[in-house]
Structure formats: C-alpha cells, structure tokens
Design an enzyme around this catalytic site. Sequence first.
Site, PDB file in Angstrom:
ATOM      1  N   ASP A 281      98.816  87.428 -10.439  1.00  0.00           N
ATOM      2  CA  ASP A 281      99.078  86.361  -9.292  1.00  0.00           C
ATOM      3  C   ASP A 281      99.082  85.048  -9.765  1.00  0.00           C
ATOM      4  O   ASP A 281      99.018  84.640 -11.098  1.00  0.00           O
ATOM      5  CB  ASP A 281      97.829  86.461  -8.292  1.00  0.00           C
ATOM      6  CG  ASP A 281      98.317  86.420  -7.038  1.00  0.00           C
ATOM      7  OD1 ASP A 281      99.124  85.615  -6.568  1.00  0.00           O
ATOM      8  OD2 ASP A 281      97.641  87.038  -6.067  1.00  0.00           O
TER       9      ASP A 281
ATOM     10  N   ASP B  77     103.461  85.803   0.988  1.00  0.00           N
ATOM     11  CA  ASP B  77     102.975  87.169   1.602  1.00  0.00           C
ATOM     12  C   ASP B  77     103.692  87.731   2.958  1.00  0.00           C
ATOM     13  O   ASP B  77     103.857  86.903   3.718  1.00  0.00           O
ATOM     14  CB  ASP B  77     101.458  87.237   1.808  1.00  0.00           C
ATOM     15  CG  ASP B  77     100.930  86.930   0.585  1.00  0.00           C
ATOM     16  OD1 ASP B  77     101.332  86.716  -0.395  1.00  0.00           O
ATOM     17  OD2 ASP B  77      99.485  87.010   0.556  1.00  0.00           O
TER      18      ASP B  77
HETATM   19  C1  GAL Z   1      98.167  86.488  -2.928  1.00  0.00           C
HETATM   20  C2  GAL Z   1      99.221  87.802  -3.021  1.00  0.00           C
HETATM   21  C3  GAL Z   1      98.872  89.337  -2.304  1.00  0.00           C
HETATM   22  C4  GAL Z   1      97.571  89.549  -2.756  1.00  0.00           C
HETATM   23  C5  GAL Z   1      96.607  88.186  -2.586  1.00  0.00           C
HETATM   24  C6  GAL Z   1      95.095  88.721  -3.162  1.00  0.00           C
HETATM   25  O1  GAL Z   1      98.549  85.597  -3.598  1.00  0.00           O
HETATM   26  O2  GAL Z   1     100.253  87.318  -2.824  1.00  0.00           O
HETATM   27  O3  GAL Z   1      99.872  89.941  -2.463  1.00  0.00           O
HETATM   28  O4  GAL Z   1      97.578  89.891  -4.175  1.00  0.00           O
HETATM   29  O5  GAL Z   1      97.016  87.182  -3.154  1.00  0.00           O
HETATM   30  O6  GAL Z   1      94.303  87.686  -3.084  1.00  0.00           O
END
Ligand code: GAL
Length: 400
Positions: free
Chosen positions: A148, A203
């Site tokens: 991430d 997301d």
């Molecule tokens: C976001 C990511 C999500 C999930 C989340 C977890 O940045 O895009 O898919 O992994 O973090 O905290």
Amino acid sequence: MKKSLLFLIALFVFFSASSQKFDQLAKTPPMGWNSWNKYHCDVSEELILKMADAMEASGMKDAGYEYIVIDDCWQVSRDENGEIIADPERFPHGMKYVADYVHSKGLKFGIYSCAGKLTCQKRPGGLGHEYQDARTYARYGVDYLKYDWCNSSTQDAKSSYANMRDALFTAGRPIVFSICEWGSNKPWEWAGEVGHLWRTTGDIGDNWNSMINIFNQQKDLSRYAGPGHWNDPDMLEVGNGGMTTEEYKTHFSLWCMLAAPLMAGNDLQNMSAETKTILLNKEVIALDQDTLGRQATCYRDNGDYQIWVKPLANNEKAVCLLNKSDEKKSVLVDFALLAQIRSFFRGAGGGGRPGSMTPLTIDNYRIRDLWEHKNITLKETSVYIELAPHSVKLYRFIRK
Ligand code: GAL
C-alpha cells in the site's frame, strides 16, 4: 587494482541481477479472495482458515480462484530486531501456520504491507525494513504481497516500489507483487517492470456509483495491460449486499472485460445462489483469463450506452453492451459489423504477419450469450436488444 575492478564488476552483476521482478508470475490476471472489502480489520487465523475451506467447498477453487490474501491489520508491532510481529491474539499460531494451512488446500497465500512508515490502519509499514520483511515473507511461505501507499510522505513511488521488488527478488521466493498506490503516480507508465498489477484508482465501495465511476476511469488504460502486468481497478464487491444482482453481474462482467485481477471480497461461507452464479460463471471468467491477455477497449461510446470489445486468443472476441443509465434501453446492434472489427487472422498465436491478414466475418463465428449460456441465432444481422437499467449483455464470438 585488479581485485577492486573484479569487486566492482561483481557488485554490478549482483545489483543488476536483483533489479527485477519474478517474471514468470501472473501470466493471466490473479484470482483469489482478499479480506478487506468485507472484514476490514476484523481478520484472524480462524477467518482465514474458514475462507480457505470455503474456497474449496464452494467451487471457487475449481473456477480458478487461487490466492487467499490477508489485508491490513494482521501485524501489530516490530520486535527489538525489527522483525514484524503478527497479532498474537488473532493469529495465535503465527503466519507460517496460516500459510501452511492455505497451501495444504492447494491454494496460495497472500499478505499485505505498505511502502510507508505505517499502513493505512497505522500498523507498522515496510519503510526501512524492506529486505528484512521480504525474507520474513519468504519464510512464512507468502506467494502474493499487496503493498500500500499510506504514510509515504515525500517518498518517490517508483523507487519505493522498485526497492521492495528488489527485496522480494533477493529473498528468492516467487511472490506476486501487487502495487497499491491508487493510481496517484500513474503506475501504468512505470510499474510494468516493477510489479505484476497496480491499482489504478482509489478504493471501491459496495455501490453502483463507486463501481461504475472506477470503471469509467479505465478507458484509456488498455494498452498498458498484458501478461504479467495488469491494471487493477480494485477488488470485487460481488456478494457484499450493496448492489442489486443485475449490478453485480455488470460489475463482474466489466472486470472480466478489463482483464482485471479477480479478488473476491465477500463471505465465501455464506454465498447466495445469485452470488455463486456470478462469481462462478466460468464462461465469463474465461474472458478474464484469456491467454492473449488483452484489456477491452471502448468501441462505441454513446454516453450511457457503450460497446466494449476484448480481443481473445484464436482471433475470438468478447463484446459487452453496457447500459449505465437508470432507464431500460432498446439498442440496435449490428452483429455483422461487430464480427468484423479487429478481426484479422494473424496466424497461429496471433503473431501478426501483415501479409497473412484475412478479415473474418459473421459467418466465421458462433455468438454465445455468456449470462444466458446459450448460442444466439440471428434472423437479421442487425437486431434490437433490450438492456435493463445498469445491466450488460455479454457475448463471445467463437470461431466456427
Ligand atoms: C487502502 C487500500 C485498500 C485496503 C486498505 C487497508 O489504502 O486501497 O484496498 O488495503 O488500504 O487499510
């Protein structure tokens, strides 16, 4: 003098040999399950083991879903040597135990971390621990890493992800590298040599607007995708309850047209019949997993009504009619024209010898409706097709 030259050469060879990703992986878009969309931080050994069981029992494994990926929140701290520590209450037997269990089901195991100092949920990130973490993941038996971009401050995206790629390669265990920087730094332009897939947007949410909005942002990205390097419009929401069955069919169809990674994000233990019909539709999955590895392009854009075409191996193709509007639509579809577009025989394997290009016509194809599971018979080559609101028609042009 001679010795130092040899040393420099050895150093050069070492670094250039490790500056690469594992390039035999993800030749078709990865398929699996990820904990985030439904469970967020509520992950545990019990949940992951149950999902691995359900992956097999539900027929998902049979349909091609392979990776079980734990997203954020499995990790709580680092020890005095900087080793990452899994939450001891939620994962009492540690991560290797979980990985071994997943492997015992004939499945693969994925994990999550972050290029920044902390993950998005403020757990320890990978920054400064890349090589150490990569060795740890290899020891656990990890097959897939989602990485991430939270708390990355002024870090450079390409070099941060390349650093983790090199760390994984050096650790020596083939691991699919899933880049999750939300499209912020146009990863499609640089991530092909860094990872196997990269998120293209923020997301997804479990609703029509979020899903279709993400889909709209994929329009210009087709040329960047191919075997081993995929655009990732985020994980699936099918079965999570926020869309109608028709909308979920559309979501799944569009993701398959995009050659997107297919990461289910629902409770695999309790799937309704409708959810199963969608996630287990092998004819639709086959579009996604087609070995040519081409992402669909938009052939006709009439605003709310679009036609998307995905070239397939053996000079076949998938055609998706999409009605984004809230009204039902009746559209005149010219199947003879659709048969001809991009239909040039390129020799075995699609090699593309210009001299041998033979245009194909509708007579060369059977047309199959992939949701009805029926071949269609046309009285005329142009016919009116009814499209319900927020729905698709999905056809495969199969060579006779
Ligand atoms: C976001 C990511 C999500 C999930 C989340 C977890 O940045 O895009 O898919 O992994 O973090 O905290």
